[in-house]
Design a protein around this motif. Sequence first.
Motif, mmCIF file in Angstrom:
data_model
loop_
_atom_site.group_PDB
_atom_site.id
_atom_site.type_symbol
_atom_site.label_atom_id
_atom_site.label_comp_id
_atom_site.label_asym_id
_atom_site.label_seq_id
_atom_site.Cartn_x
_atom_site.Cartn_y
_atom_site.Cartn_z
ATOM 1 N N LEU A 185 2.768 -2.239 -2.609
ATOM 2 C CA LEU A 185 3.447 -3.355 -1.819
ATOM 3 C C LEU A 185 5.421 -2.029 -1.839
ATOM 4 N N LYS A 186 5.824 -2.725 -0.357
ATOM 5 C CA LYS A 186 7.464 -2.031 -0.326
ATOM 6 C C LYS A 186 7.715 -2.154 -1.381
ATOM 7 N N GLU A 187 7.970 -4.162 -2.149
ATOM 8 C CA GLU A 187 9.407 -3.581 -2.733
ATOM 9 C C GLU A 187 8.624 -3.060 -4.054
ATOM 10 N N GLY A 188 7.636 -2.643 -4.441
ATOM 11 C CA GLY A 188 7.164 -2.073 -5.371
ATOM 12 C C GLY A 188 6.158 -3.109 -6.244
ATOM 13 N N ASN A 189 6.112 -4.240 -6.240
ATOM 14 C CA ASN A 189 5.022 -5.035 -7.398
ATOM 15 C C ASN A 189 3.654 -4.634 -6.168
ATOM 16 N N MET A 190 3.027 -4.638 -7.033
ATOM 17 C CA MET A 190 0.932 -4.752 -7.214
ATOM 18 C C MET A 190 0.586 -5.887 -6.183
ATOM 19 N N GLU A 191 -0.001 -5.877 -5.239
ATOM 20 C CA GLU A 191 -0.837 -6.902 -4.349
ATOM 21 C C GLU A 191 -2.367 -7.058 -5.534
ATOM 22 N N GLU A 192 -3.020 -7.836 -5.892
ATOM 23 C CA GLU A 192 -4.023 -7.697 -6.175
ATOM 24 C C GLU A 192 -5.633 -8.367 -5.292
ATOM 25 N N LEU A 193 -6.329 -7.739 -5.032
ATOM 26 C CA LEU A 193 -7.045 -8.407 -4.259
ATOM 27 C C LEU A 193 -8.867 -7.908 -5.257
ATOM 28 N N GLU A 194 -9.500 -9.337 -5.604
ATOM 29 C CA GLU A 194 -10.579 -8.746 -6.071
ATOM 30 C C GLU A 194 -11.809 -9.708 -4.762
#
Length: 79
Positions: A15-24
């Motif tokens: 994400l823009k904020e540098g966090n990882m978004e995870e979808l399973e």
Amino acid sequence: MGEFFPTRVIIKEKLKEGNMEELELILPTKEYKTQVERYKKDMLDAGSGMDGCGSLRNDDFETWLQKCNDWREGKNQII
């Protein structure tokens, strides 16, 4: 099911904020019957057209699951 259809796929996106978004993504199985039926009820109660859910809107869980499995095995073209 088959070598081309793993039972689980994890998608990660930064994400823009540098966090990882995870979808399973998990293929439907009998063990998810309660969750699928609850999802269907909630979507219908909300007036959703359930686009992208195959025949789930009109079929019971067992019929829908069989159609999904048949599709993955190349036995039908439409779910």
